[in-house]
Structures are given as C-alpha cells and as structure tokens.
Design an enzyme around this catalytic site. Structure first.
Site, mmCIF file in Angstrom:
data_model
loop_
_atom_site.group_PDB
_atom_site.id
_atom_site.type_symbol
_atom_site.label_atom_id
_atom_site.label_comp_id
_atom_site.label_asym_id
_atom_site.label_seq_id
_atom_site.Cartn_x
_atom_site.Cartn_y
_atom_site.Cartn_z
ATOM 1 N N SER A 161 7.571 39.718 51.931
ATOM 2 C CA SER A 161 8.592 40.532 51.325
ATOM 3 C C SER A 161 9.275 39.902 50.102
ATOM 4 C CB SER A 161 9.651 40.864 52.375
ATOM 5 O OG SER A 161 10.285 39.689 52.826
ATOM 6 N N SER A 206 6.889 35.677 54.517
ATOM 7 C CA SER A 206 7.394 36.317 53.295
ATOM 8 C C SER A 206 7.617 35.407 52.102
ATOM 9 C CB SER A 206 8.690 37.053 53.595
ATOM 10 O OG SER A 206 8.394 38.270 54.211
ATOM 11 N N LYS A 259 16.344 35.750 46.088
ATOM 12 C CA LYS A 259 15.953 36.985 46.778
ATOM 13 C C LYS A 259 17.198 37.755 47.190
ATOM 14 C CE LYS A 259 12.967 38.348 50.710
ATOM 15 N NZ LYS A 259 12.126 37.801 51.806
#
Ligand code: GLN
Length: 472
Positions: A152, A176, A77
């Site tokens: 996210s 997330s 990420k």
C-alpha cells in the site's frame, strides 16, 4: 534529484549546495512527475521552503551541522500523522482530518534535520497491494505508467523511484513497504517488530504494523533507521533492542538460506531467475548459499489475511462518525449515523476486511478461524527459527511476479492477496526484511530480492542489502 540522502547531507555540510536549492529541486519534481504519477495527497511547499531557509541560516552560523539528515527532503505516507498537514489514510473517512500530534518517527526525522515535502498516496488505510484503492485515485508506477506501483505504500515508492525525494517513510503490515519497493525498483526495509515506534501511525493490524524507510541506496536505509529506531513511552511495543549499527568486518562471509518453494510456481520463472542470479553473485563473492524448505505458502497467506482483518475490524471501529472525520448528514438515529457514516466513507476493500474480521471473531467461529490462524502464525515463526539455527539470512523474492498491470484484479479483488505470498511470512514472525532491486537491468521489469534476518539484526540485514547493491 538523483543524489542520495547521504550525498545531500555531505553537500549541505560542505556548503556546496543550500538546503533551499535541494528543497526547490524536490518540489519541482513533485509538481511535475509527482502530479502525473499521483504520488502525493498533500504537498507542503510553504512549510518546507520556510524550514529550508531556517536550516540554511543555521548552517551558515555553523549550528547543528552534525544532524544526520541535514537538509534531506523526505516524503511520509499519509497514514502517518503530522500535525501541520491533513492525514487522510487515503480515505474519504479522514479526507479533512488534521491530527493533533506528529508521529514519533516523523518527529525524529525532523529533529535530525529532514524537511517534510509532502504526504504520499496509499491504498485506503494501508489495505491493498496495487496502489489503486485510494480515495484520491491510483498511483502510477514510475517505471511504466500502465503498471501498478504496488501497495500500500504506493506514493512513497513512486516518489523515491522517480527521484522526487531520496527518502520516504512507509508502513508495512504484510508487505506494504517491500512489495511497492520491488515494483518501483527501489529499496524498502521493514524493521523488526518493536524496533520503531508506531506512535502516530494509523492502526491497521497492530500486531504487525511497522514504519520503515524506502530509499535508493542501502546506506540511506541505514541512515534513516538510525534516526527513527528506538524506544518510545507512547508505544509500549517500541523498545531499544537493535544491535549497534556497525559495519561488518571487511570480507565477512555469510550463510544464506534460499527458500526452495519461493523459486517455484506460482512464482514466475523470470522472478526466480533474477533471485538465482543474485545468489550466484553472492557465491562468487565467497558467501555460502544453501537451499531450505520453508513450506508456509498458502497457510501463512491465509493466516495473515485473517489476523490482519480481525485486528482491522477492531481498530477501524473508531471511525464511527462521532470522534473522527466523516459524518453522514441528515440522520435520524444514532445507529443510522454509524451505519451511514461508515457505509458512505469507507471503500469496498476496507469493508471487505471489516466484514471478514468481524465474522472471524464472532462467537462460535473464533476457534475455527482466528485460533487456527494464530497457530499457523506460530508455525511460521518456528520454521524461521529452525532455519536460523544454520543460516544467517533467509532469501526469497519479494513478490511472486514482476509488477502487474493496473486494473488486473478489478474483477477478482481477493486474487490480489496472492501478491503478498512472500512478504507476509516475515510480518507474521516480526522479522526484519529488506527488498533490494535487482531486476531492471537489460530492460527487464523490476524484481526485488528479499533478505530476512533474525529479530533485532536489522543492521546486519541492511549490511546484506549493501552487499547486494555492490554486486548488482
Ligand atoms: N497488501 C497487504 C494487505 O493488503 C499488506 C498491506 C500492508 O502491509 N499495509 O493487507
């Protein structure tokens, strides 16, 4: 590439496939499906090819064959720092920022033989639940384009779901990792707070931020956790507290507490039905399931959003145009530079959080908002504790609904916060929690079943993920 990380490691060790072949498969898929889904912000073709070649030489020479992630392509990420690539956090603020160091979790994965193929898309600074708040455009859901992939960690979930990589790192502050895993039909694990180093993770809400893995099998989650967990002198909260990663005794029977409130509205009936079906299989397999009441509901959600915003308002103060990233041009005063740099480079959702957090912490309001929220946080932790006196694990859905459509919350962004109703309680209490995909059989939409364990019992939670995987 449909092989799991575990299978890839085995094939590389047995020399039935070369690391270069594995990496090429991954890069091809990223260039095709990855580009279409907008799952990556940065791809590392050259670096990953060079590293694959190097590991192939080592394998040929019999060096380092015991590395646990030998030859496994991984995605990270883009709020987790890697010195060899930009780290944007999905923000204009850091669009060109090159971190001077690599996150501890990434260092450990690379040392374990993994190959970093790219950095994945995310909601700006990890704030969002739909994958739509990235400066680099929305991520699409690999199950159906028009659906949100969740957020996210949208790109990491899409990359694993679409078979671009078997394993990815995400971060989970209020859900997330788990919620996008649920939406993209993959497994996602949030470790106990403190089990995994946050060194090199861009801070959002430091008292809840955790790095964790997404994968398609429970065994891969466990493999990843073994590699990334452990103490780190760079992160005072990261300690070596995990119990030994051993398999449960054959035929172990567990006591599951299902949260009654999590199977009622606003949770959709179809989500509740999937969780009930999973529980029925656990019962049929000899486990015990009891219903408990854990009425943290809206209180926990409000407490999470307040605490997260308060911490974010402080953590994001560093993006001022001076030290990192974006600086507005043609400014006359220092104040104007701060204002315009932040005003121009931060997105609307990030600004909403900073405003809310700053307000909640301002003199005269601390008792009314922040202190009440921390009290609600304590209550959530205590409620979990009392359930764990009788049960081994708490079960509920990961998200209150199947994946919603992209754009569904365009008119009313704060309504999206409700998507985190069932993930924030474990975050507030610092507990390990996994989302196991259970719903997309029979053409239904993906639904994740969430299993929450006691602090430091991460490997037991993953053992349950394995049990559920086997029962699907
Ligand atoms: N969706 C939640 C939020 O926007 C959780 C985010 C996260 O875990 N990083 O705050």
């Amino acid at each position: 590439m449909n092989d799991s990380a575990t299978q890839i490691v085995q094939q590389v060790r047995e020399r039935t496939i070369s690391v270069s072949e594995v990496v090429e498969q991954s890069l091809t898929r990223i260039a095709g499906e990855g580009a279409r889904l907008n799952a990556f912000i940065t791809t590392c073709e050259e670096l990953s090819r060079r590293r694959a070649w190097q590991i192939d030489q080592e394998v040929a020479a019999g060096i380092g064959l015991d590395r646990p992630l030998l030859g496994v392509p991984v995605a990270v990420k883009d709020n987790i720092c890697v010195a060899s690539a930009p780290t944007t956090c999905g923000s204009q603020m850091l669009a060109d920022w090159m971190p001077p160091y690599t996150a501890m979790t990434v260092r450990r994965m690379l040392a374990a033989g993994a190959i970093l193929v790219g950095k994945t898309n995310l909601d700006e600074f990890g704030m969002g639940s739909s994958g739509e708040y990235s400066r680099f455009g929305p991520t699409l859901n690999p199950v159906q384009d028009e659906l949100s992939p969740g957020g996210s960690s949208s790109g990491s979930a899409a990359a694993v779901g679409a078979g671009m990589v078997p394993l990815a790192l995400g971060s989970d502050t209020g859900g997330s990792i788990r919620q996008p895993a649920s939406f993209c039909d993959v497994m996602g694990f949030r470790p106990t707070y403190g089990a995994v180093s946050r060194y090199g993770l861009a801070a959002f809400a430091s008292s809840m931020d955790q790095v964790g893995p997404l994968a398609r099998t429970a065994n891969d989650l466990r493999l990843a956790l073994e590699v990334i967990a452990g103490s780190d002198e760079n992160d005072m909260t990261a300690v070596a507290g995990l119990e030994a990663p051993q398999r449960a005794a054959e035929g172990a029977r567990y006591e599951f507490a299902v949260v009654k409130e999590s199977l009622e509205a606003p949770v959709t009936e179809s989500v509740a039905a999937v969780v009930k079906a999973a529980l029925a299989r656990l019962v049929a397999a000899g486990h015990r399931v009891e219903e408990v009441s854990l009425p943290f509901g809206e209180d926990a959600l409000a407490a999470y959003y307040l605490i997260a915003a308060a911490e974010a308002s402080s953590n994001l103060a560093r993006y001022d145009g001076v030290r990192y990233g974006y600086r507005a041009e043609r400014v006359e005063t220092l104040l104007e530079m701060y204002e315009r740099s932040r005003g121009e480079a931060l997105g609307d959702e990030v600004k909403r959080r900073i405003l809310l957090g700053t307000h909640a912490l301002s003199a005269g309001y601390v008792d009314e908002f922040y202190n009440r929220a921390t009290a609600a946080r304590q209550r959530a932790a205590e409620q979990f504790r009392s359930v764990f006196e009788q049960a081994d694990f708490v079960v509920m859905p990961t998200a209150p609904s199947e994946p919603f459509r992209r754009g569904e919350y365009a008119e009313d962004p704060s309504a999206m916060y409700a998507a985190d109703l069932l993930t924030v309680p474990a975050s507030l209490a610092g507990l390990p929690a996994v989302s196991v995909p259970f719903g997309s059989r029979d053409e239904n939409l993906p639904v994740g079943v969430q299993v929450i364990g006691q602090r430091w019992e991460d490997y037991r939670v993953l053992e349950v993920a394995q049990i559920l995987e086997d029962l699907r």
